[in-house]
Design an enzyme around this catalytic site. Structure first.
Site, mmCIF file in Angstrom:
data_model
loop_
_atom_site.group_PDB
_atom_site.id
_atom_site.type_symbol
_atom_site.label_atom_id
_atom_site.label_comp_id
_atom_site.label_asym_id
_atom_site.label_seq_id
_atom_site.Cartn_x
_atom_site.Cartn_y
_atom_site.Cartn_z
ATOM 1 N N ALA A 268 38.782 51.445 -6.352
ATOM 2 C CA ALA A 268 38.652 50.155 -7.033
ATOM 3 C C ALA A 268 39.132 50.219 -8.480
ATOM 4 C CB ALA A 268 37.199 49.686 -6.977
ATOM 5 N N GLU B 196 34.270 31.067 -8.704
ATOM 6 C CA GLU B 196 34.793 30.713 -7.392
ATOM 7 C C GLU B 196 33.656 30.350 -6.443
ATOM 8 O OE1 GLU B 196 37.472 32.582 -3.722
ATOM 9 O OE2 GLU B 196 37.111 33.779 -5.525
ATOM 10 N N ARG C 230 24.844 1.886 15.199
ATOM 11 C CA ARG C 230 25.018 2.196 16.621
ATOM 12 C C ARG C 230 23.762 1.797 17.404
ATOM 13 N NH1 ARG C 230 28.521 3.052 20.854
ATOM 14 N NH2 ARG C 230 27.898 4.819 22.152
ATOM 15 N N GLN D 178 12.545 8.201 17.411
ATOM 16 C CA GLN D 178 11.777 9.118 16.569
ATOM 17 C C GLN D 178 12.501 10.439 16.338
ATOM 18 O OE1 GLN D 178 8.061 11.195 17.878
ATOM 19 N NE2 GLN D 178 7.097 9.950 16.271
ATOM 20 N N GLY E 167 27.387 11.601 18.992
ATOM 21 C CA GLY E 167 27.652 11.684 20.419
ATOM 22 C C GLY E 167 29.102 12.043 20.695
ATOM 23 N N GLY F 292 34.151 35.690 -0.013
ATOM 24 C CA GLY F 292 33.161 36.693 0.351
ATOM 25 C C GLY F 292 32.301 36.129 1.462
ATOM 26 N N ASN G 136 29.317 35.340 4.147
ATOM 27 C CA ASN G 136 27.885 35.201 3.878
ATOM 28 C C ASN G 136 27.142 36.531 4.033
ATOM 29 O OD1 ASN G 136 28.284 32.546 3.313
ATOM 30 N ND2 ASN G 136 27.004 31.737 4.961
ATOM 31 N N GLU G 137 27.651 37.379 4.919
ATOM 32 C CA GLU G 137 27.031 38.689 5.068
ATOM 33 C C GLU G 137 27.190 39.524 3.790
ATOM 34 O OE1 GLU G 137 27.566 36.776 8.795
ATOM 35 O OE2 GLU G 137 29.072 37.254 7.283
#
Length: 382
Positions: A181, A245, A271, A282, A342, A367, A369-370
């Site tokens: 690196a 970022e 709809r 509900q 739908g 990067g 999510n892990e």
């Protein structure tokens, strides 16, 4: 809904100007942008003319010199309401790549490139990801070998947003193969350079408006005049820019999810099924209550991160939290929105379908999510 209090009158006035431009010049052409799999140069030139591409670029180089990330966040939010690809492409140009030139560029480099960046005449991309590397930036294989007064670059990059139409690519290359690196350097490579070429526009699952491409470097010659920052400090430079970022991604994630959710709420009112609005059932009523709460809670955290970043106080770990949580929340909310629509939710002519597809990549890029959870876990001492 709680009042969002981190934006001030100037930010809301700016929001109004962005909205007017989008209504006038962008919304009427979104279908063509999808068909062309790219944003045309007219988009960039008009964005530049309106002052939207140089918010953080100093005035002496043609920018707005705002130095307040909240303006960038407002722009990202409004672009995201139109479609996820818009804040992605503009963000790569203005919020992710341009800062390398502003903060690390020499005076000659700034005068050479920044006015065109602000005007939209020079479109930027950043060349980090490689075919074999993914999120492991330290393992990149594109090399720059010293040859007298020049560097000879060979290698390739992939998944590069704006890659098919960019004019200038900030490219990470390995200048010292023994240092890992600590042997990476950044160069600004103009698309006119001999040996630079692009592959096809990549055929993606979503974000069709964004031109994404492979980039190839075959004996591309550059000099120290095109080096961005310090020799062998490219990895550190990239790490310093990643919080912006990631918080930019979080802003766009939540803004898009919120917009589509509000459209879904209206759809559930309009709809009818079994003699009543589907939102009155509900299950749907409770579900929409959960989704609205989920987005508002996520938005509150992202807002705090934006405010912290504007003050220069956002840590890389907090940015990682915002990135992974917002992308996860966005995907979950949009998946439910598709279900509420739908069969229509599976039709590309409906915005909810396109937004659902577009959102999937946000759990991967900037990067994965892990990787975000790995960074957060390390901060906990593990």
């Amino acid at each position: 809904m709680l009042k969002r209090d981190h934006y001030e009158e100037d930010h809301e006035d700016f929001r109004a100007s962005v909205q007017q431009w989008l209504e006038r010049s962008v919304k009427p052409h979104t279908d063509k942008h999808i068909a062309d799999k790219a944003l045309p140069r007219e988009f960039w030139l008009e964005a530049g003319e309106n002052g939207f591409l140089g918010l953080a670029i100093p005035e002496e180089y043609g920018g707005a010199g705002a130095e307040d990330f909240r303006f960038n966040a407002v722009l990202a939010e409004e672009l995201a309401k139109i479609g996820a690809a818009y804040p992605t492409c503009v963000g790569i140009h203005s919020d992710i790549t341009a800062p390398y030139l502003v903060r690390l560029g020499t005076e000659e480099q700034k005068q050479r490139w920044l006015p065109g960046v602000a005007s939209g005449e020079i479109l930027l991309a950043i060349g980090m990801t490689e075919p074999s590397g993914g999120s492991d930036l330290a393992a990149l294989k594109t090399t720059a070998v010293r040859d007298g007064d020049e560097w000879v670059i060979n290698g390739s990059k992939t998944f590069i947003t704006n890659g098919y139409s960019c004019d200038l690519v900030i490219t990470a290359v390995r200048t010292d193969p023994e240092k890992g690196a600590k042997g990476i350097t950044l160069f600004a490579i103009e698309a006119t350079k001999e040996g630079f070429s692009r592959g096809r526009k990549l055929d993606k699952v979503g974000m069709e408006e964004s031109d994404t491409a492979e980039l190839f470097f075959e004996n591309v010659r550059v000099t120290d005049a095109e080096m961005i920052g310090e020799l062998n400090r490219g990895f550190i430079h990239m790490m310093e820019e990643l919080p912006q970022e990631r918080v930019s991604c979080a802003v766009a994630n939540i803004a898009q999810a919120k917009q589509i959710l509000m459209e879904t709420v209206q759809y559930a009112k309009d709809r009818k099924a079994f003699g009543q609005s589907i939102g009155a059932f509900q299950h749907n009523k409770f579900l929409l209550a959960e989704l609205v709460t989920q987005i508002e809670v996520a938005e509150a955290y992202v807002d705090k991160c934006v405010a912290a970043h504007a003050r220069g106080e956002l840590s890389p770990v907090e940015a990682s939290k915002a990135k992974w949580w917002s992308s996860q929340a966005q995907s979950e909310v949009l998946d439910h929105c598709v279900q509420i629509h739908g069969g229509y939710g599976f039709m590309n002519e409906y915005r909810v379908a396109r937004a659902w597809r577009d959102a999937r990549v946000t759990k991967i890029w900037a990067g994965s999510n892990e990787i975000m959870k790995e960074l957060i876990g390390r901060d906990l001492g593990f």
